[in-house]
Design an enzyme around this catalytic site. Structure first.
Site, PDB file in Angstrom:
ATOM      1  N   THR A   1       1.401   2.777  -3.385  1.00  0.00           N
ATOM      2  CA  THR A   1       1.987   3.654  -2.534  1.00  0.00           C
ATOM      3  C   THR A   1       1.906   5.013  -2.372  1.00  0.00           C
ATOM      4  O   THR A   1       1.277   5.397  -3.392  1.00  0.00           O
ATOM      5  CB  THR A   1       3.645   3.401  -2.846  1.00  0.00           C
ATOM      6  OG1 THR A   1       4.464   4.393  -2.184  1.00  0.00           O
ATOM      7  CG2 THR A   1       3.707   3.539  -4.515  1.00  0.00           C
TER       8      THR A   1
ATOM      9  N   TYR B   1       9.972   4.808  -9.590  1.00  0.00           N
ATOM     10  CA  TYR B   1       9.459   3.827  -8.682  1.00  0.00           C
ATOM     11  C   TYR B   1       7.840   4.178  -8.845  1.00  0.00           C
ATOM     12  O   TYR B   1       7.112   3.566  -9.053  1.00  0.00           O
ATOM     13  CB  TYR B   1      10.126   3.833  -7.433  1.00  0.00           C
ATOM     14  CG  TYR B   1       9.177   3.217  -6.271  1.00  0.00           C
ATOM     15  CD1 TYR B   1       8.932   1.709  -6.313  1.00  0.00           C
ATOM     16  CD2 TYR B   1       8.388   3.824  -5.320  1.00  0.00           C
ATOM     17  CE1 TYR B   1       7.915   1.259  -5.445  1.00  0.00           C
ATOM     18  CE2 TYR B   1       7.777   3.208  -4.333  1.00  0.00           C
ATOM     19  CZ  TYR B   1       7.397   1.892  -4.394  1.00  0.00           C
ATOM     20  OH  TYR B   1       6.501   1.399  -3.468  1.00  0.00           O
TER      21      TYR B   1
END
Ligand code: UDP
Length: 346
Positions: A122, A149
């Protein structure tokens, strides 16, 4: 491993949004996708191109059994927790599932002798310092995640890279910018519980199927004051995974690559595109900024272009929004989030 070989590819998290689109793309290129998913966030209906093995990503023995039973030649690893806000309020499970889960997967791959991994990563691994609106992010830019995250995805990348060096595994980490759109067939699409992403929420608001959209801040240092993001079609992401599975890479190689269209769109531009696709306005209001939202995230995708021959084909904003609307208006399966978007009790 070449397309058309019918080689089995284990797709962890293959019942989820990007995983299901990738399983379809793998099947279309002559691979055999074997989905490994616990269905905690994914959908049984999204597993249509090969078998489903129901299991937890932390369960090394179950992973090893799935690999040997199906003769797996490569793994594409999506299984993980993805909600940024939840990672802030309750980080423990993110380290457990995203990091320990990846550890269990690597151990199972080593035991089963599976030589190739493609990892779902990501843009959240990058820091925000020293970048002006619209500046392109390259893979070597500073890594300073702004959420647990992002921390866990970066930790997993580093663990994979170390594994490549130590054990000769070949791995590609694909760092997505804003995954969006849906397969034009209408059989799979985006369904999250809760739904937090801009495009589905804008379309739901315009369809009268959701609350009016709140724009999270209009006082950023960008042309129209709203955040810039790089929206990339989920089918283009899927194609990059297929290319990474088949790419000619020396044993022991670890490569990270950005996947984005290389162009930023503001939140207001997305709302305008949604209104164009719908043929009616999207009710919206300006709200406060959302914690942790950087003003601009736009990819330099040139490495994926040169290494994988990847060229995004459906990632212009109007195509993305039209494909997303086809799904949103008539989803083949839906999360409880659709009810919550309508403001109903779950
Ligand atoms: N956004 C917004 N309202 C919403 C959801 C998102 O204004 O209800 C904005 C968000 O602040 C960001 C952009 O839309 O600038 C994309 O957000 P999304 O959650 O879709 O993806 P992210 O960029 O967080 O990965």
């Amino acid at each position: 491993m070449t397309p058309g070989s019918q080689a089995a590819v284990l797709v962890t998290g293959g019942a989820g949004y990007i995983g299901a689109h990738t399983a379809k793309a793998l099947a279309e290129r002559g691979y055999r996708p074997v989905v490994y998913d616990d269905l905690s966030a994914g959908f049984r209906e999204a597993v249509r191109w090969g078998p489903l093995v129901r299991g937890d990503i932390r369960d090394e023995a179950a992973l090893r059994a799935a690999m040997s039973e199906h003769g797996v030649a490569a793994v594409v690893h999506f299984a993980g927790l993805i909600e940024v806000a939840r990672s802030v309020s309750d980080p423990g499970p993110f380290w457990d599932v995203n990091v320990s889960g990846t550890r269990a997967l690597l151990a199972a791959m080593q035991a089963a002798g599976v030589p190739r991994l493609v990892f779902s990563s990501t843009a959240a691994v990058y820091g925000q310092a020293g970048r002006a609106a619209g500046d392109l992010i390259s893979e070597d830019d500073e890594k300073a995640p702004s959420s647990p995250y992002g921390d866990t995805k970066l930790a997993a990348e580093r663990m994979i890279a170390a594994h490549c060096r130590a054990h000769g595994l070949t791995a590609v980490a694909l760092r997505y910018f804003n995954a969006s759109g849906a397969d034009p067939s209408g059989v799979i699409g985006e369904a999250h519980e809760p739904e937090t992403h801009l495009i589905p929420l804008a379309l739901a608001a315009g369809l009268g199927d959701g609350r009016p959209l709140t724009l999270f801040g209009d006082d950023f240092d960008t042309a129209d004051g709203t955040c810039l993001r790089d929206y990339v079609h989920v089918n283009d992401l899927a194609a990059a995974h297929v290319a990474a599975v088949g790419a000619e890479l020396a044993g022991g190689t670890f490569e990270a690559m950005n996947l984005g269209a290389g162009r930023g769109h503001s939140v207001r531009e997305v709302v305008a595109a949604a209104a164009r696709a719908l043929g009616r306005p999207v009710p919206h209001a300006i709200g406060p900024r959302r914690a942790g939202d950087p003003p601009s995230l736009v990819a330099d995708p040139s490495r994926a272009r040169s290494r994988l021959g990847w060229e995004p084909a459906r990632s212009d904003l109007d195509t993305i929004v039209r494909d997303a609307l086809r799904w949103e208006a008539q989803p083949a399966y839906a999360a409880g989030g659709r009810a919550s978007r309508r403001g109903e009790a779950k």
